[in-house]
Write a protein that holds these residues in place. Structure first.
Motif, mmCIF file in Angstrom:
data_model
loop_
_atom_site.group_PDB
_atom_site.id
_atom_site.type_symbol
_atom_site.label_atom_id
_atom_site.label_comp_id
_atom_site.label_asym_id
_atom_site.label_seq_id
_atom_site.Cartn_x
_atom_site.Cartn_y
_atom_site.Cartn_z
ATOM 1 N N VAL A 147 6.053 -2.648 -8.419
ATOM 2 C CA VAL A 147 5.578 -1.284 -8.164
ATOM 3 C C VAL A 147 6.763 -0.330 -8.004
ATOM 4 O O VAL A 147 6.774 0.779 -8.549
ATOM 5 N N ASP A 184 9.323 5.838 -13.926
ATOM 6 C CA ASP A 184 8.585 7.092 -14.100
ATOM 7 C C ASP A 184 9.356 8.271 -13.518
ATOM 8 O O ASP A 184 9.390 9.359 -14.115
ATOM 9 N N GLN A 185 9.962 8.048 -12.372
ATOM 10 C CA GLN A 185 10.730 9.114 -11.731
ATOM 11 C C GLN A 185 11.914 9.516 -12.595
ATOM 12 O O GLN A 185 12.197 10.706 -12.784
ATOM 13 N N THR A 239 0.823 -1.212 0.000
ATOM 14 C CA THR A 239 0.000 0.000 0.000
ATOM 15 C C THR A 239 0.853 1.256 0.000
ATOM 16 O O THR A 239 0.587 2.217 -0.735
ATOM 17 N N GLU A 269 2.396 1.732 -3.484
ATOM 18 C CA GLU A 269 1.355 2.121 -4.433
ATOM 19 C C GLU A 269 1.002 3.598 -4.249
ATOM 20 O O GLU A 269 0.834 4.338 -5.229
ATOM 21 N N ARG A 270 0.871 4.023 -3.019
ATOM 22 C CA ARG A 270 0.534 5.428 -2.763
ATOM 23 C C ARG A 270 1.657 6.354 -3.211
ATOM 24 O O ARG A 270 1.412 7.464 -3.691
ATOM 25 N N ARG A 271 2.891 5.923 -3.031
ATOM 26 C CA ARG A 271 3.998 6.763 -3.487
ATOM 27 C C ARG A 271 3.986 6.912 -5.001
ATOM 28 O O ARG A 271 4.356 7.961 -5.536
ATOM 29 N N SER A 272 3.573 5.871 -5.710
ATOM 30 C CA SER A 272 3.485 5.965 -7.167
ATOM 31 C C SER A 272 2.517 7.064 -7.584
ATOM 32 O O SER A 272 2.728 7.753 -8.589
ATOM 33 N N ALA A 273 1.447 7.242 -6.796
ATOM 34 C CA ALA A 273 0.463 8.287 -7.094
ATOM 35 C C ALA A 273 0.881 9.641 -6.532
ATOM 36 O O ALA A 273 0.430 10.682 -7.023
ATOM 37 N N ASP A 274 1.745 9.629 -5.516
ATOM 38 C CA ASP A 274 2.173 10.867 -4.866
ATOM 39 C C ASP A 274 3.667 10.793 -4.556
ATOM 40 O O ASP A 274 4.067 10.348 -3.480
ATOM 41 N N SER A 333 8.554 0.241 -11.414
ATOM 42 C CA SER A 333 7.755 1.118 -12.261
ATOM 43 C C SER A 333 7.863 2.573 -11.801
ATOM 44 O O SER A 333 7.979 3.498 -12.620
ATOM 45 N N PHE A 334 7.847 2.765 -10.492
ATOM 46 C CA PHE A 334 8.000 4.125 -9.948
ATOM 47 C C PHE A 334 9.359 4.698 -10.327
ATOM 48 O O PHE A 334 9.468 5.872 -10.716
#
Length: 319
Positions: free
Chosen positions: A64, A71-72, A29, A32-37, A67-68
């Motif tokens: 996850v 994107d980063q 969790t 996942e939240r860090r990926s969105a924020d 993938s982050f």
């Protein structure tokens, strides 16, 4: 105040050494939240265990994280291209005529290019450094708690937001990454005796006055200057630091697991270096009693903090 700490960010250490179960769903969790924020702060060392997964749950978390990172890296590379163009434009203008605006643009762009290159280097680096497991207020770290009759390690934010309080407490009380022992039955009464945790720490860092750190008085006309000291047990032992934690929930808001390290009066060597607080390391024999406190006997709970280990701390100027 313990404003920063060098911690054990590996959840596997808690599992192997202290017999804890890892709450992999909570870690999933978090990532996942860090990926969105991307503003969510996770030390690099906290990711390391998952990038060498042992099972399917860990492999899903690794995906996850990977993938982050991709994107980063893409975001930073795009910004790097933009700042390099800004730098080149400013340098071209300065060759023709020196102006304040072009000089300032060159300075800012150059600093941003250096910072972005450093971030990209850190992102791609696989060998861990000590700073990869250093946490500050707002960063996440593993914390061991007691749930369903066993030790469990979860990721939590280092700044506690007490359950039932509004989210604005983060701003109203920015120092809630530490819980003063003399206020445990006051401000922290909803956590003390109920939700206790432990964090593995190697060193803690504090702002102190330079002249006090150097063991001298201020010189005539000398302005007081703040420096950061690293305090570490002379034996280099790990410290099992007493913490309080909270599972904050509110309608329409993401749940938040967060914690604070308990602090008390400092030992003489910490006070002599200029600081007035110190974390509380517990002996391993007291862990279960601390993690699973008897709320009906608060004096006995408080007495557990007097069983603390008392290492002699050495200090040095932090890098």
């Amino acid at each position: 105040m313990c404003y920063s700490a060098q911690v054990t960010a590996s959840f596997r250490t808690y599992v192997r050494r202290l017999g804890a179960r890892a709450d992999l769903a909570a870690f999933h969790t978090l990532f996942e939240r860090r990926s969105a924020d991307p503003r969510i702060k996770v030390p690099k060392a906290l990711e390391a265990d998952f990038l060498e997964p042992h099972n399917g749950e860990e492999a899903a978390i690794a995906q996850v994280i990977t993938s982050f990172h991709k994107d980063q890296a893409q975001r930073w590379e795009q910004e790097l291209f933009k700042q390099r163009k800004r730098l080149a434009d400013a340098q071209r203008q300065l060759r023709n005529r020196i102006t304040k605006a072009a000089t300032e643009s060159q300075r800012i762009a150059s600093a941003k290019v250096d910072a972005l290159l450093a971030r990209l280097g850190d992102l791609k680096r696989t060998q861990l450094l000590p700073r990869d497991s250093r946490i500050y207020p707002g960063y996440y770290a593993p914390v061991m708690v007691w749930q369903q009759g066993q030790r469990v390690v979860k990721p939590m934010r280092y700044q506690c937001r007490p359950a039932g309080k509004p989210a604005m407490y983060d701003v109203k009380y920015p120092g809630t990454y530490n819980a003063r022992r003399d206020n445990l039955r006051g401000f922290w009464k909803s956590q003390f005796g109920r939700t206790h945790g432990v964090m593995i720490v190697q060193a803690f860092f504090e702002h102190v006055a330079r002249h006090q750190a150097e063991g001298r008085a201020l010189r005539p006309g000398e302005a007081q200057e703040s420096v950061v000291l690293e305090f570490r047990p002379a034996t280099r032992q790990d410290m099992l630091v007493a913490c309080l934690w909270s599972d904050w929930q509110a309608a329409g808001e993401p749940d938040l697991l967060s914690f604070a390290a308990i602090t008390d009066e400092p030992p003489p060597e910490v006070a002599a270096a200029g600081h007035d607080r110190c974390i509380i390391p517990l002996p391993e024999s007291a862990l279960d009693a601390w993690l699973n406190p008897d709320a009906g006997n608060m004096d006995a709970v408080d007495a557990l903090l007097d069983q603390r280990e008392r290492p002699r701390y050495e200090h040095r100027m932090a890098a």
